[in-house]
Design an enzyme around this catalytic site. Structure first.
Site, PDB file in Angstrom:
ATOM      1  N   GLY A   1       0.876  -1.139  -0.003  1.00 58.48           N
ATOM      2  CA  GLY A   1       0.018  -0.027   0.053  1.00 58.48           C
ATOM      3  C   GLY A   1       0.873   1.218  -0.104  1.00 58.48           C
ATOM      4  O   GLY A   1       1.706   1.410  -0.824  1.00 58.48           O
TER       5      GLY A   1
ATOM      6  N   THR B   1       1.770   5.440  -0.395  1.00 62.65           N
ATOM      7  CA  THR B   1       1.604   6.170  -1.479  1.00 62.65           C
ATOM      8  C   THR B   1       1.978   5.501  -2.603  1.00 62.65           C
ATOM      9  O   THR B   1       1.154   5.580  -3.661  1.00 62.65           O
ATOM     10  CB  THR B   1       2.556   7.334  -1.383  1.00 62.65           C
TER      11      THR B   1
ATOM     12  N   SER C   1      -0.577  -5.332   4.017  1.00 58.52           N
ATOM     13  CA  SER C   1      -0.762  -5.910   5.680  1.00 58.52           C
ATOM     14  C   SER C   1      -0.717  -4.794   6.650  1.00 58.52           C
ATOM     15  O   SER C   1       0.409  -3.818   6.480  1.00 58.52           O
ATOM     16  CB  SER C   1       0.177  -6.985   6.191  1.00 58.52           C
TER      17      SER C   1
ATOM     18  N   VAL D   1       8.272   9.038   4.711  1.00 53.70           N
ATOM     19  CA  VAL D   1       8.717  10.455   5.036  1.00 53.70           C
ATOM     20  C   VAL D   1       8.724  11.369   3.960  1.00 53.70           C
ATOM     21  O   VAL D   1       9.116  12.442   4.042  1.00 53.70           O
ATOM     22  CB  VAL D   1      10.232  10.360   5.625  1.00 53.70           C
TER      23      VAL D   1
ATOM     24  N   LYS E   1       4.043  24.842  -1.762  1.00 50.63           N
ATOM     25  CA  LYS E   1       5.486  24.742  -1.768  1.00 50.63           C
ATOM     26  C   LYS E   1       5.730  25.325  -3.089  1.00 50.63           C
ATOM     27  O   LYS E   1       5.368  25.031  -4.423  1.00 50.63           O
ATOM     28  CB  LYS E   1       5.901  23.232  -2.123  1.00 50.63           C
TER      29      LYS E   1
ATOM     30  N   LEU F   1       9.987   2.437  -3.826  1.00 54.62           N
ATOM     31  CA  LEU F   1      11.204   2.069  -3.475  1.00 54.62           C
ATOM     32  C   LEU F   1      11.693   0.717  -3.805  1.00 54.62           C
ATOM     33  O   LEU F   1      12.833   0.425  -3.827  1.00 54.62           O
ATOM     34  CB  LEU F   1      11.283   1.831  -1.894  1.00 54.62           C
TER      35      LEU F   1
ATOM     36  N   GLU G   1      15.569  16.558  -3.953  1.00 53.19           N
ATOM     37  CA  GLU G   1      14.807  17.405  -4.891  1.00 53.19           C
ATOM     38  C   GLU G   1      13.390  16.956  -5.030  1.00 53.19           C
ATOM     39  O   GLU G   1      12.440  17.217  -5.821  1.00 53.19           O
ATOM     40  CB  GLU G   1      15.402  17.631  -6.192  1.00 53.19           C
TER      41      GLU G   1
ATOM     42  N   THR H   1      11.891  14.127  -5.511  1.00 50.92           N
ATOM     43  CA  THR H   1      11.395  13.505  -6.733  1.00 50.92           C
ATOM     44  C   THR H   1      10.965  12.076  -6.230  1.00 50.92           C
ATOM     45  O   THR H   1      10.406  11.412  -7.050  1.00 50.92           O
ATOM     46  CB  THR H   1      12.723  13.140  -7.313  1.00 50.92           C
TER      47      THR H   1
ATOM     48  N   ILE I   1       8.026  10.850  -4.931  1.00 48.82           N
ATOM     49  CA  ILE I   1       6.542  10.583  -5.281  1.00 48.82           C
ATOM     50  C   ILE I   1       6.495  10.871  -6.735  1.00 48.82           C
ATOM     51  O   ILE I   1       5.663   9.942  -7.346  1.00 48.82           O
ATOM     52  CB  ILE I   1       5.557  11.609  -4.468  1.00 48.82           C
TER      53      ILE I   1
END
Length: 498
Positions: free
Chosen positions: A13, A15, A39, A47, A78, A331, A340, A342, A344
Site C-alpha cells: 500500500g 503512496t 498488511s 517520510v 510549496k 522504493l 529535490e 522526486t 513521489i
C-alpha cells in the site's frame, strides 16, 4: 498466461500502492480488475512529504478538488526549496519552480542579466523570479493571468500517510479491492517464470495476470523472486542513512522546503498544517547514527513530537524495473534521496509510463524494453542533478564535502557544467524532469558564474537593457501586494464548500 491482461495485483500500500491503484483504475476503468494486497503489520517509510509540480496533474486526472486535498492531507503550498550551507557555510540560495525573467527566443533571460551585471547591475537573478519573491514574502494566491511572465508553478507539502489514506478511499470507491494479509509464498509458472499468484498468511491465494511490486526496499517480487539485480550509485551519492522525526507546527508556515547542509549530509524541514516534517540524510562512513540523531534534534525549530525513526538505503536503481509480468514501483524500483523531492514523482511517472505501455493483449518484449529504457534514463537524469548539488561545493570544513569535490562524476554532467561555466549555455536533455531554469539556479547557487553570455544580449544599448530588466522586475513584483499570507490562504481556501 492469458492473452488479455485482465487482473492486476498490487503488492503493498502506502503512496506507491494506492497511487498506482487510483491512476490505473481511473484511466483503464472496467478494462481491468485491480486488487491491492497489504498488511497493517508492515509499516511504510512515509517520510516523503514534499513534492514537485507534476503532482497536480495526478490530482487533476483523478478529479480531486484541490481544497479537499489540502484539507484531508494537512497540506501546505510549496514554491521552492531553499538550500542553505551547500556552497559554503552561512550562504543560501533558492531553487524555485519558476524561472527568472521571461522566455526569449534563442537567448535565455540570464544572458541579459549577466551582461547587465557586468554593466554594474546589483540585483540578484532571483529578484526577477515570482516564485522567489512570493516565497521570501511568505505569500501565496492563485494568479489568474494569461501573461506567462506571471506564472506561479507550485507543488505541495503533505502528510504522506494521510495522502495514502485519501487515495485508498478514492480507489475503493472506484472498485479497487483491498485484501489484508502478508505474503508467505509466491508461485511462478515453471516454464515462463511469470508470477501466477501470491499465497497469504491467512490462507488466501491471490492470482493475477500483471503484478505491481510496491513492497518497498524489500522488492519482494522484482528482486527476491525474480532477482533482477541492483545498480549501486553510492560512489556518486554516498549518503546511505536517514533519521526522521516530526515536530510541532510553526505559527507561520513557510511556502517552501528547507534543505540545510551539515558536516556529513543535510537536513530537511517541511512545514505542514498540523506539524513539521524533519529529517537528516547522512553518510554512515562520516557520521554515526547517534551523531546524526543528536544533530537533528539539536537543530529543530520546534519541539519534537515523536521518536527518531532510522532508515537505511542504498542509492541506485533496479536493473530491470519491468521483468516478466512484474513492474516495480516506488522504493522497490530504486532509491534517490529526497534532495529535490522526486520520490513521489517517480511513483507517478512509473504508473503513467505503464499506462502508456499497458499490455492489453499480453506482454510484448518491445514494450518491456521501452519501459525499462525510459525508466533508466529518468533515474540517471535525476541522479546527475542531485550529484550537481554535492560535487560543486566549496566547503573545506569536513572530509565528506572535500571527498565530493574530487569524486569522478558522469561524463554527461561534466559536459553540462563545463558548457555553462564557459558559455552560459544550458540545454535540456530529452525528457529531463528538470528544466533549464532548475539547472541554472542550482549551478549559480553553487557558485558557477558563466564567463560569457550569448551575443544577442549585446543588441540592446545599456539604457535599453537596464530599462527592460527594470520593467520585468516591476511586472514580477506587481502581484505581491494583492496576494494573501500563506496561512491566510490555507485557512480560507481549505474551508471552501462547493
Amino acid at each position: 498466461m492469458k492473452s488479455v491482461m485482465r487482473k492486476v495485483v498490487i503488492l503493498g500500500g502506502g503512496t506507491a500502492g494506492w497511487m498506482s491503484a487510483a491512476l490505473l483504475k481511473k484511466i483503464l476503468g472496467s478494462a481491468v480488475d485491480i486488487e491491492l494486497v497489504e498488511s497493517e503489520m508492515i509499516g511504510t517509510v512515509g517520510v516523503g512529504e514534499a513534492t514537485i509540480p507534476p503532482i497536480r496533474l495526478v490530482n487533476n486526472v483523478l478529479g480531486i478538488k484541490e481544497a479537499d486535498f489540502l484539507r484531508e492531507t494537512q497540506a501546505t503550498m510549496k514554491l521552492a526549496i531553499r538550500f542553505e550551507n551547500w556552497r559554503v557555510p552561512g550562504e543560501g540560495y533558492f531553487h524555485t519552480f519558476g524561472a527568472p525573467g521571461k522566455s526569449m527566443a534563442f537567448c535565455h533571460f540570464h544572458h541579459y542579466w549577466r551582461r547587465a551585471q557586468q554593466e554594474g547591475l546589483k540585483d540578484s537573478l532571483w529578484e526577477y523570479d515570482l516564485n522567489y519573491l512570493c516565497a521570501q514574502a511568505g505569500k501565496f494566491s492563485h494568479i489568474n493571468s494569461k501573461n506567462p511572465v506571471l506564472e506561479l508553478p507550485y507543488a505541495y507539502h503533505f502528510d504522506a500517510s494521510l495522502y495514502a489514506r485519501f487515495l485508498r478511499n478514492y480507489s475503493e470507491k472506484l472498485g479497487v479491492v483491498r485484501t489484508e494479509g502478508k505474503v508467505e509464498k509466491v508461485d511462478q509458472d515453471n516454464d515462463s517464470g511469470y508470477i501466477q499468484s501470491l499465497q497469504l498468511d491467512n490462507g488466501k491465494i491471490i492470482g493475477g495476470d500483471l503484478f505491481i511490486d510496491c513492497s518497498g526496499f524489500r522488492g519482494l517480487l522484482i528482486q527476491q523472486k525474480l532477482n533482477t539485480g541492483y545498480e549501486d550509485w553510492s560512489h556518486l551519492l554516498p549518503c546511505d542513512r536517514a533519521v526522521a522525526v516530526p515536530s510541532e507546527r510553526f505559527q507561520k508556515t513557510l511556502p517552501y522546503t528547507r534543505s540545510i547542509a551539515h558536516g556529513a549530509g543535510w537536513q530537511w524541514r517541511i512545514p505542514l498544517q498540523h506539524r513539521n516534517g524533519n529529517g537528516m540524510v547522512y553518510s554512515s562512513a562520516h557520521c554515526s547514527d547517534e551523531q546524526a540523531a543528536d544533530s537533528l534534534l539539536a537543530n529543530l525549530d520546534s519541539k519534537a513530537c515523536g521518536d527518531p525513526n532510522f532508515i537505511r538505503f542504498l542509492t541506485g536503481r533496479r536493473r530491470k524495473q519491468w521483468h516478466k509480468n512484474v513492474i516495480a514501483v516506488g522504493l522497490s524500483s530504486g532509491f534517490l534521496e529526497p534532495l529535490e523531492s522526486t520520490s513521489i514523482h517517480l511513483i507517478q511517472s512509473a504508473i503513467v509510463r505503464l499506462i502508456h505501455l499497458f499490455p492489453h493483449q499480453g506482454i510484448q518484449p518491445s514494450a518491456v524494453t521501452e519501459y525499462n529504457k525510459q525508466s533508466k534514463l529518468e533515474f540517471e537524469q535525476i541522479r546527475d542533478f542531485l550529484v550537481l548539488h554535492y560535487h560543486v561545493n566549496q566547503r573545506t570544513d569536513t572530509q565528506f564535502w572535500r571527498d565530493l569535490q574530487s569524486m569522478e562524476i558522469p561524463d554527461s554532467l561534466t559536459q553540462k557544467i563545463a558548457l555553462f561555466a564557459e558559455t552560459g549555455r544550458l540545454f535540456r536533455e530529452q525528457n529531463d524532469l528538470f528544466l533549464e531554469s532548475s539547472w541554472l539556479q542550482v549551478m549559480m547557487g553553487q557558485g558557477i558564474m558563466p564567463k560569457d553570455y550569448h551575443p544577442m544580449a549585446e543588441n540592446p544599448s545599456r539604457e535599453q537593457l537596464l530599462g527592460m530588466l527594470q520593467q520585468i522586475r516591476q511586472v514580477k513584483q506587481d502581484p505581491l501586494p494583492k496576494m494573501l499570507d500563506h496561512d491566510e490562504f490555507l485557512t480560507g481556501y481549505c474551508q471552501i464548500k462547493e
